[in-house]
Write an enzyme that holds these catalytic residues in place. Structure first.
Site, PDB file in Angstrom:
ATOM      1  NE  ARG A 175     -58.514  14.162 -75.751  1.00  0.00           N
ATOM      2  CZ  ARG A 175     -58.463  13.179 -76.632  1.00  0.00           C
ATOM      3  NH1 ARG A 175     -57.395  12.997 -77.344  1.00  0.00           N
ATOM      4  NH2 ARG A 175     -59.478  12.361 -76.824  1.00  0.00           N
ATOM      5  CB  THR A 176     -59.879  15.072 -68.796  1.00  0.00           C
ATOM      6  OG1 THR A 176     -60.312  15.766 -69.955  1.00  0.00           O
ATOM      7  CG2 THR A 176     -60.012  15.970 -67.596  1.00  0.00           C
ATOM      8  CE  LYS A 223     -71.184  -3.909 -53.235  1.00  0.00           C
ATOM      9  NZ  LYS A 223     -70.364  -4.123 -52.062  1.00  0.00           N
ATOM     10  NE  ARG A 249     -64.453  14.264 -68.335  1.00  0.00           N
ATOM     11  CZ  ARG A 249     -63.939  14.432 -69.550  1.00  0.00           C
ATOM     12  NH1 ARG A 249     -64.179  13.550 -70.496  1.00  0.00           N
ATOM     13  NH2 ARG A 249     -63.210  15.489 -69.830  1.00  0.00           N
ATOM     14  CG  HIS A 261     -63.953  20.199 -69.543  1.00  0.00           C
ATOM     15  ND1 HIS A 261     -63.043  19.907 -68.550  1.00  0.00           N
ATOM     16  CD2 HIS A 261     -63.719  19.305 -70.547  1.00  0.00           C
ATOM     17  CE1 HIS A 261     -62.304  18.873 -68.940  1.00  0.00           C
ATOM     18  NE2 HIS A 261     -62.692  18.495 -70.147  1.00  0.00           N
TER      19      HIS A 261
HETATM   20  N1   CP Z   1     -60.803  17.347 -74.058  1.00  0.00           N
HETATM   21  C1   CP Z   1     -61.241  16.344 -73.280  1.00  0.00           C
HETATM   22  O1   CP Z   1     -61.917  16.548 -72.275  1.00  0.00           O
HETATM   23  O2   CP Z   1     -60.868  15.095 -73.714  1.00  0.00           O
HETATM   24  P1   CP Z   1     -61.247  13.728 -73.021  1.00  0.00           P
HETATM   25  O3   CP Z   1     -62.742  13.579 -73.126  1.00  0.00           O
HETATM   26  O4   CP Z   1     -60.482  12.668 -73.791  1.00  0.00           O
HETATM   27  O5   CP Z   1     -60.834  13.802 -71.588  1.00  0.00           O
END
Ligand code: CP
Length: 359
Positions: free
Chosen positions: A87-88, A116, A137, A170
């Site tokens: 999703r993100t 490397k 992320r 998040h």
């Molecule tokens: N809610 C969320 O962060 O989903 P993903 O891990 O699929 O990005």
């Protein structure tokens, strides 16, 4: 102007969060780097929700989409995800496409020069040479923040958006959660004085940590944390709520509190963080799931949310109930991330001023 430039890492990292926020902000108060939920006060949240609604409206027509896509067609974004995501990742990718940004991606450090031996710092510095925005992320807590500081000292101090860091933050998930709550209650008296129940793995779920922080911007919110004892919410979050004067309950009795909740925020067990494989499976989580019987205990205007992905904590029987908002919540992520990127690049006023041409 990037004021992070003037401070050493040791001085910066020792600052309390409220003193970091202005160093990460644009002159209009919106974040330049979006690193943690505490960067958003009520003014920023209201502005972002209004911009998101406007973008959703504009995107309904081809003329509107052409306008949105012209906003940032001169910019490029790097989407650097070294932790799994559906999703993100996809909603940020879609948000970039809506605004006309072209994107590059690394989703696996083993296919980049990190394999490397290149440091993360050098990798991010490399991305900043080619791109105007880095969305990242990572498994590591605080890495996006450190990279934002490091880039601020380079000649390419491009903005960084934290798309999930370790177990702690998040922030953009919390924004889409707030927008979902805002949309769900805007015609029913708004968000003030609502009771939000969080269920599941609260110890390791970064979405609950970020959302509970953002909810302190709204008057009279009560929080109910429902989890088996080993997965209960951290004391730091309870201390933060207390400091804001928010009421909270910590319990393992979901059924007792379900009828009192305006919003039920389910989360999955985050067993990828287990110290030893199989540790989570030893915890009895059977009382922390929602099916038809539990939905019948919820109020008629209460809503059911989940950041997704889910396992079995919400039965698929619940999906067609109009109170289930998790699919809408997911789509809201694309819209509010579009609004966030537009604000980062100072396009918000232009978008808010858009009027459809009359034929
Ligand atoms: N809610 C969320 O962060 O989903 P993903 O891990 O699929 O990005």
């Amino acid at each position: 102007m990037n004021t992070l430039h003037d401070i050493s890492w040791s001085d910066y990292s020792a600052l309390p969060l409220e003193e970091k926020v202005p160093l990460l902000a644009r002159p209009d108060g919106m974040p330049f780097h979006t690193l943690f939920a505490q960067q958003f006060g009520r003014k920023q949240l209201d502005g972002l929700c209004a911009l998101t609604t406007k973008i959703r409206f504009i995107a309904k027509t081809r003329e509107g989409m052409d306008f949105l896509q012209s906003q940032l067609s001169h910019k490029r974004a790097m989407i650097y995800f070294t932790q799994p995501s559906s999703r993100t990742f996809l909603s940020f990718m879609s948000a970039c496409q809506i605004l006309g940004l072209r994107t590059g991606e690394v989703r696996d450090a083993s296919v980049s020069s990190e394999f490397k031996g290149e440091s993360r710092e050098d990798s991010i510095r490399t991305f900043s040479s080619y791109f105007d925005l880095i969305i990242m992320r990572t498994q590591e807590k605080g890495l996006a923040e450190h990279m934002a500081w490091a880039l601020s000292r380079s000649d390419r101090p491009v903005p960084i958006i934290n798309a999930g860091s370790g177990k702690d933050q998040h922030p953009t998930q919390a924004l889409l959660d707030i927008y979902t709550l805002h949309r769900s209650f805007e015609k029913k008296g708004g968000l003030r004085n609502r009771t939000v129940m969080y269920v599941g793995d609260l110890a390791r779920g970064r979405t609950v940590r970020s959302l509970s922080n953002l909810l302190t911007n709204y008057e009279g919110i009560r929080h109910i944390f429902v989890a088996p004892e080993p997965l209960q919410i951290g004391q730091d979050i309870l201390d933060m709520l207390k400091a804001h004067g928010n009421e909270y309950v910590v319990t393992d009795d979901m059924r007792k509190y379900l009828p009192k909740a305006d919003a039920v925020y389910m989360t999955r067990i985050q067993d990828e963080w287990d110290a030893a494989k199989g540790d989570s499976a030893k915890i009895d989580t059977s009382r922390f799931k929602i099916g038809r019987a539990e939905m019948d205990m919820m109020g008629p205007d209460a809503i059911l949310m989940h950041p997704l992905p889910r396992r079995d904590e919400i039965s698929t029987d619940c999906d067609s109930d109009p109170r289930s908002k998790y699919w809408r919540q997911m789509r809201n992520g694309m819209w509010i991330r579009t609004a966030l990127i537009a604000s980062t690049f100072d396009c918000a006023d232009m978008i808010m001023a858009w009027r459809q041409r009359t034929m």
